[in-house]
Write a protein that holds these residues in place. Structure first.
Motif, PDB file in Angstrom:
ATOM      1  N   PRO A 732       0.830  -1.217   0.000  1.00 51.22           N
ATOM      2  CA  PRO A 732       0.000   0.000   0.000  1.00 51.22           C
ATOM      3  C   PRO A 732       0.859   1.259   0.000  1.00 51.22           C
ATOM      4  N   ALA A 733       0.320   2.301  -0.639  1.00 50.90           N
ATOM      5  CA  ALA A 733       1.025   3.585  -0.681  1.00 50.90           C
ATOM      6  C   ALA A 733       0.886   4.286   0.669  1.00 50.90           C
ATOM      7  N   TYR A 734       1.922   4.941   1.064  1.00 49.11           N
ATOM      8  CA  TYR A 734       1.885   5.760   2.271  1.00 49.11           C
ATOM      9  C   TYR A 734       3.030   6.763   2.194  1.00 49.11           C
ATOM     10  N   THR A 735       2.964   7.785   2.997  1.00 49.62           N
ATOM     11  CA  THR A 735       4.068   8.739   3.111  1.00 49.62           C
ATOM     12  C   THR A 735       4.554   8.735   4.550  1.00 49.62           C
ATOM     13  N   LEU A 736       5.812   9.125   4.723  1.00 54.16           N
ATOM     14  CA  LEU A 736       6.410   9.126   6.058  1.00 54.16           C
ATOM     15  C   LEU A 736       6.903  10.539   6.371  1.00 54.16           C
ATOM     16  N   GLY A 737       6.488  11.049   7.517  1.00 57.40           N
ATOM     17  CA  GLY A 737       6.823  12.416   7.892  1.00 57.40           C
ATOM     18  C   GLY A 737       7.701  12.499   9.115  1.00 57.40           C
ATOM     19  N   ALA A 738       8.457  13.575   9.163  1.00 57.49           N
ATOM     20  CA  ALA A 738       9.321  13.859  10.312  1.00 57.49           C
ATOM     21  C   ALA A 738       8.628  14.848  11.223  1.00 57.49           C
ATOM     22  N   MET A 739       8.467  14.466  12.470  1.00 52.95           N
ATOM     23  CA  MET A 739       7.930  15.391  13.472  1.00 52.95           C
ATOM     24  C   MET A 739       9.079  16.274  13.925  1.00 52.95           C
ATOM     25  N   VAL A 740       9.024  17.543  13.533  1.00 51.04           N
ATOM     26  CA  VAL A 740      10.111  18.479  13.832  1.00 51.04           C
ATOM     27  C   VAL A 740       9.712  19.257  15.075  1.00 51.04           C
ATOM     28  N   GLU A 741      10.288  18.886  16.216  1.00 51.36           N
ATOM     29  CA  GLU A 741       9.855  19.483  17.478  1.00 51.36           C
ATOM     30  C   GLU A 741      11.010  19.694  18.450  1.00 51.36           C
ATOM     31  N   THR A 742      12.238  19.695  17.924  1.00 54.58           N
ATOM     32  CA  THR A 742      13.404  20.073  18.731  1.00 54.58           C
ATOM     33  C   THR A 742      14.187  21.118  17.953  1.00 54.58           C
ATOM     34  N   PRO A 743      14.871  22.020  18.639  1.00 50.69           N
ATOM     35  CA  PRO A 743      15.685  23.005  17.918  1.00 50.69           C
ATOM     36  C   PRO A 743      16.713  22.353  16.994  1.00 50.69           C
ATOM     37  N   VAL A 748      18.975  20.861  11.475  1.00 48.03           N
ATOM     38  CA  VAL A 748      19.412  19.830  10.530  1.00 48.03           C
ATOM     39  C   VAL A 748      18.258  19.421   9.630  1.00 48.03           C
ATOM     40  N   ALA A 749      17.350  20.347   9.333  1.00 51.66           N
ATOM     41  CA  ALA A 749      16.165  20.041   8.541  1.00 51.66           C
ATOM     42  C   ALA A 749      16.525  19.520   7.156  1.00 51.66           C
ATOM     43  N   GLY A 750      17.617  20.001   6.590  1.00 53.46           N
ATOM     44  CA  GLY A 750      18.037  19.500   5.291  1.00 53.46           C
ATOM     45  C   GLY A 750      18.351  18.021   5.331  1.00 53.46           C
ATOM     46  N   GLU A 751      18.985  17.589   6.397  1.00 57.53           N
ATOM     47  CA  GLU A 751      19.303  16.173   6.583  1.00 57.53           C
ATOM     48  C   GLU A 751      18.019  15.356   6.751  1.00 57.53           C
ATOM     49  N   LEU A 752      17.062  15.865   7.501  1.00 56.51           N
ATOM     50  CA  LEU A 752      15.793  15.158   7.689  1.00 56.51           C
ATOM     51  C   LEU A 752      15.018  15.069   6.379  1.00 56.51           C
ATOM     52  N   ALA A 753      15.082  16.134   5.577  1.00 50.91           N
ATOM     53  CA  ALA A 753      14.322  16.162   4.332  1.00 50.91           C
ATOM     54  C   ALA A 753      14.777  15.082   3.357  1.00 50.91           C
ATOM     55  N   GLU A 754      16.004  14.609   3.484  1.00 49.13           N
ATOM     56  CA  GLU A 754      16.488  13.554   2.597  1.00 49.13           C
ATOM     57  C   GLU A 754      15.715  12.250   2.798  1.00 49.13           C
ATOM     58  N   ALA A 755      15.168  12.051   4.024  1.00 50.20           N
ATOM     59  CA  ALA A 755      14.470  10.797   4.323  1.00 50.20           C
ATOM     60  C   ALA A 755      12.982  10.986   4.563  1.00 50.20           C
ATOM     61  N   ALA A 756      12.514  12.226   4.607  1.00 47.64           N
ATOM     62  CA  ALA A 756      11.109  12.496   4.940  1.00 47.64           C
ATOM     63  C   ALA A 756      10.325  12.914   3.707  1.00 47.64           C
ATOM     64  N   ASP A 757       9.044  12.552   3.680  1.00 49.84           N
ATOM     65  CA  ASP A 757       8.143  13.022   2.634  1.00 49.84           C
ATOM     66  C   ASP A 757       7.492  14.344   3.020  1.00 49.84           C
ATOM     67  N   PHE A 758       7.401  14.606   4.311  1.00 51.62           N
ATOM     68  CA  PHE A 758       6.822  15.875   4.764  1.00 51.62           C
ATOM     69  C   PHE A 758       7.326  16.169   6.171  1.00 51.62           C
ATOM     70  N   PHE A 759       7.189  17.440   6.555  1.00 51.88           N
ATOM     71  CA  PHE A 759       7.520  17.881   7.913  1.00 51.88           C
ATOM     72  C   PHE A 759       6.223  18.203   8.651  1.00 51.88           C
ATOM     73  N   LEU A 760       6.125  17.778   9.882  1.00 48.42           N
ATOM     74  CA  LEU A 760       5.053  18.217  10.767  1.00 48.42           C
ATOM     75  C   LEU A 760       5.713  18.826  12.000  1.00 48.42           C
ATOM     76  N   PHE A 761       5.632  20.134  12.108  1.00 42.72           N
ATOM     77  CA  PHE A 761       6.231  20.828  13.249  1.00 42.72           C
ATOM     78  C   PHE A 761       5.327  20.664  14.464  1.00 42.72           C
ATOM     79  N   GLY A 762       5.916  20.249  15.574  1.00 44.28           N
ATOM     80  CA  GLY A 762       5.168  20.094  16.819  1.00 44.28           C
ATOM     81  C   GLY A 762       5.381  21.307  17.704  1.00 44.28           C
ATOM     82  N   ALA A 763       4.404  22.223  17.691  1.00 45.98           N
ATOM     83  CA  ALA A 763       4.579  23.504  18.382  1.00 45.98           C
ATOM     84  C   ALA A 763       4.708  23.332  19.892  1.00 45.98           C
ATOM     85  N   ASN A 764       4.027  22.345  20.470  1.00 48.91           N
ATOM     86  CA  ASN A 764       4.084  22.197  21.928  1.00 48.91           C
ATOM     87  C   ASN A 764       5.504  21.873  22.399  1.00 48.91           C
TER      88      ASN A 764
END
Length: 875
Positions: A732-743, A748-764
């Protein structure tokens, strides 16, 4: 530095100069240019306020302009300021760019002394009315210009009335009023207070007093509560006095161009015959409905009706008007955009757009997003008198009344018996689930918008106020201490919670039901057509997802799987998995978890259908898994057939010193791979069994480096392929996202983007990590910070754009530098705030995820951000 004159069909300003002339001055200028009859006057611009508060005096060049303004009024009225025979009297009123009703001061009848009073009495042919005007002037001037305690003159007045056997000033005859003025003069002399008799001195004092009122305690408090900046200040309007107390053909009143409660397109208001303006708003007299004016003075009523239509069409907004009828002649004293109920606000915006008076974009911008909460959920009746004793966070909407109960077991007993009870706790835990389920409402002194109490209450549809730092909850003593300890609320007392505002009200407050008008659907359709941001909802089960879609959510942007384990039985399963010894023991626990999780996901996917649904893998701090009480330790040991001592040793190794900063999120998934493995298997078994192929997104929480994500992605891919092979089905098709919630994740968002399909920033968590601050700890000092402007807003309620927001901007830029098509979104308690929605639009996010009850607010706020972006060229 100049003043801006108006009157007799001309004006030196115009209606769009609100930032210069304030709302009142701009409204008067606009009416004058439309040919509406306004008493002539002039407006001192807003910039003078800052200069006055810097030096403590009016700027010297301004006085010549003020004298020019007075001459302008004299020429149009044929009267002279200070003349004994044809005296000109003026009012001095405040008028900021943002309406602050009743917060600043006014002085009427400036120019009165014993000589001009005689001339006024001759003009009025009513000596008592002239004396009454003088009374009003002295009373206002003493408080505003001389800064005397209003009780000083009130005490003399009451003694005078008592001596004459009267109850009210209105009962005083001519001699009685003259006696009161004489008594006041004696008392002022005793206090050493000098009330000037020269009209120009009175004028200067009145203007300075009104400017001072910008920084009065009540005005400052109002600005704090409504987020109004302290700069630039207020304008001051000086205007010829007109009199509504000259007989049966005179009156004063307030009118709305449409009913401000319902939005009905009919003239609405009240008036008092033979009275002055402050008599209407003071509450001392009972006014008549405006419809009665049509019978008393049909010509005047018809003129007001025509003026109302003219102003609404010209200004494109429902207007709040003040008028005076002086011997049959209508004078308009003010026009401003009307304060309406949420229901009326929505209805009038849509109907005015459909009538062509405004555009759809203007209609969208007219409705304040936050007010939709009151429209869609029961709320406290703001027109009813209520005693607000504390304010917390509006965690779950609605308005409920119940008796205070501290013990969860007692809540269950009494609620089951049919009583309305409010569960009051310092903070809630999983053991309180049964009580929250049956309670009328929940109040906690600690916790944020994403605390246990908030999450569970929202899921169950219970009204909830959390993080109420204004109170101290003493569960053992069974009392609530409020107002700095001055108020004690005992168990059994009635309180009302407003989950839309966070207010805690003593007693049984009146409430209003949810009642959106028929035009609500039209407005939200326009909003959905206009917005660029997708609005997703947080939903942890099918019930919540169904409610989110009913509120207009585009999908489920965050399913927090840890919330599926909030109940004691579910939590015990995770504990057994973490503490199990040996492969066989872990396998037995996994066999019990798998069908439970699969059913959880299946029930959610059955509701989401083909809509996007983001499943966050388990992000539960290890300290919430580790048992604390001896009873829980013994119970766990018994289930695992292990010695208690062995369990205790493992607890010691796993216990975190800083739980929120420790062994949780993807770290737990990497060190206990079975946890994520069983979740992924359960999810994709449910996916393959779903009737409608779901748009599944898997979110990996609390990442700090790219290698974490790469390793977990390999594990997820392997498990998905394994499940598909076992079922003999295509992968089945799916996408995998990185929860970006640490400084660090942002850096290192560029490094995460190499393996992630999307970013979800966790504001809390990103807010916690950036400020190094937990929400519960913040409640001990954050109120001080906000009151004293150390911080502009609570960063757990509205996103901190300067700090957290800058990290997000950086991460988006670095991520999209590697992957230009990277989708980015924001989640967290802050996402329901319109300012946060606007931020997401400005920085180019694709979606945001908010609590389900905030979805309508976010939809409208996103549309408004798009409208503003087009106007500013930043869409």
């Amino acid at each position: 530095m100049r003043v801006y004159t108006f009157g007799n069909g001309a004006a030196e300003g115009h209606a769009r100069m609100v930032d210069v002339l304030g709302g009142k001055g701009a409204g008067l200028a606009g009416m004058a240019l439309l040919g509406v009859p306004v008493p002539p006057g002039f407006t001192i611009p807003v910039e003078v306020c800052a200069a006055f508060h810097t030096t403590g005096a009016l700027p010297d060049p301004l006085w010549a302009e003020i004298l020019r303004g007075i001459k302008h009024i004299e020429d149009l009225r044929g009267e002279r300021f200070g003349d004994a025979d044809r005296p000109l009297l003026v009012s001095v009123r405040s008028g900021a760019a943002v309406s602050m009703p009743g917060m600043m001061d006014t002085v009427l009848d400036v120019g009165l002394n014993s000589a001009t009073r005689a001339g006024l009495a001759q003009r009025m042919s009513r000596p008592r009315s002239a004396l009454d005007s003088h009374r009003r002037f002295i009373e206002m001037y003493a408080e505003v210009a001389l800064e005397l305690d209003p009780e000083l003159l009130a005490e003399v007045r009451d003694e005078h009335l008592e001596l004459l056997g009267l109850r009210d000033v209105a009962q005083l005859d001519e001699a009685g009023l003259a006696g009161l003025l004489a008594a006041w003069e004696r008392r002022l002399a005793e206090e050493g207070a000098v009330l000037p008799t020269a009209p120009l001195d009175q004028l200067r004092g009145a203007i300075e007093g009104v400017l001072r009122s910008w920084n009065s305690r009540r005005a400052v408090r109002f600005r704090r509560e409504h987020g109004i900046p302290d700069e630039p200040g207020t304008a001051v309007t000086v205007q010829c006095m007109v009199f509504g107390n000259l007989g049966a053909d005179s009156a004063t009143g307030v009118a709305f161009t449409r009913d401000p409660n319902t939005g009905d397109p009919t003239l609405f208001g009240e008036f008092l015959p033979d009275a002055q303006g402050e008599d209407v708003v003071s509450g001392a007299y009972t006014p008549e409905p405006l419809t009665a004016l049509a019978a008393r003075q049909p010509a005047a009523y018809a003129e007001i009706e025509q003026i109302a239509r003219t102003l609404e069409e010209a200004l494109g907004a429902v207007q709040d008007l003040e008028f005076t009828i002086e011997r049959g002649r209508v004078w308009m004293l003010q026009t401003r955009s009307a304060q309406q109920s949420a229901r009326a606000e929505v209805r009038t915006a849509v109907e005015m757009a459909e009538a062509g008076l405004i555009t759809q974009d203007q209609a969208l911008s007219r409705v304040r997003p936050e007010r939709l909460t009151r429209l869609l959920h029961p709320s406290v009746d703001v027109a009813d008198r209520r005693r607000v004793v504390a304010r917390g966070l509006p965690a779950s909407p609605g308005a409920v009344t119940g008796r205070v109960v501290f013990d969860p077991d007692e809540v269950v007993r009494r609620a089951t018996a049919g009583e309305a009870v409010i569960l009051v706790r310092v903070e809630t835990s999983t053991e309180d689930m049964d009580a929250i389920r049956v309670a009328t409402g929940v109040l906690t002194s600690r916790g944020g918008m994403t605390s246990h109490a908030a999450l569970v209450a929202r899921g169950l549809g219970r009204t909830c106020v959390t993080g109420c730092a204004d109170v101290v909850v003493d569960e053992r003593g069974q009392v609530i201490k409020a107002q700095g300890g001055r108020l004690t609320i005992e168990a059994g007392a009635w309180i009302t919670l407003d989950g839309g505002t966070g207010e805690v009200i003593l007693g049984r407050a009146a409430t209003t039901p949810a009642a959106p008008p028929a035009t609500y659907g039209t407005l939200m359709d326009w909003a959905d057509q206009r917005r660029r941001l997708a609005i997703m909802a947080s939903a942890d089960n099918g019930t919540e997802a169904r409610e989110a879609f009913a509120q207009g959510a585009d999908g489920v942007g965050l399913c927090r799987t840890e919330h599926m384990f909030l109940g004691p039985d579910r939590l015990a399963l995770v504990r057994e998995l973490v503490f199990a010894f040996g492969e066989a023991a872990r396998r037995r626990v996994l066999e019990r978890i798998l069908p439970v999780q699969r059913e959880d996901f299946a029930s959610l996917l059955a509701v989401t259908g083909a809509r996007p649904v983001a499943i966050r893998l388990l992000d539960i701090p290890l300290h919430e898994i580790v048992p604390e009480s001896p009873e829980d330790v013994e119970r766990l040991a018994s289930r695992l057939n292990a010695p208690v001592g062995t369990i205790q040793q493992r607890i010691t190794r796993l216990r975190a010193n800083n739980p929120l900063l420790g062994h949780r999120g993807c770290r737990l998934g990497l060190t206990f791979p079975e946890v994520y493995a069983v979740q992924i298997r359960a999810l994709f078994e449910a996916v393959l069994a779903a009737e409608v192929p779901p748009a599944v997104q898997v979110v990996v929480p609390l990442l700090s480096c790219g290698e974490e994500l790469r390793r977990l992605r390999r594990r997820v891919d392997h498990m998905v392929r394994t499940v598909a092979a076992e079922r003999g089905a295509p992968v089945p098709a799916y996408t995998l996202g990185a929860m970006v919630e640490t400084p660090r994740a942002c850096l290192v968002a560029g490094e995460l983007a190499e393996a992630a399909d999307f970013f979800l920033f966790g504001a809390n968590d990103l807010t916690r990590a950036t400020f190094l601050l937990a929400r519960d700890d913040a409640s001990r000092f954050l109120p001080f910070y906000l009151e004293h402007d150390v911080l502009p807003a609570d960063p757990f309620v509205a996103l901190d754009e300067a700090g957290v927001g800058e990290l997000i901007r950086l991460a988006i830029a670095r991520g999209r530098a590697v992957r230009p098509d990277l989708r980015c979104g924001l989640s967290g308690a802050q996402t329901g705030a319109p300012a946060t929605v606007a931020f997401c639009h400005r920085v180019g996010m694709d979606f945001l995820t908010c609590p389900m009850h905030r979805v309508p607010v976010a939809r409208l706020a996103a549309a408004q951000a798009a409208v503003l972006g087009d106007l500013e060229g930043t869409a």
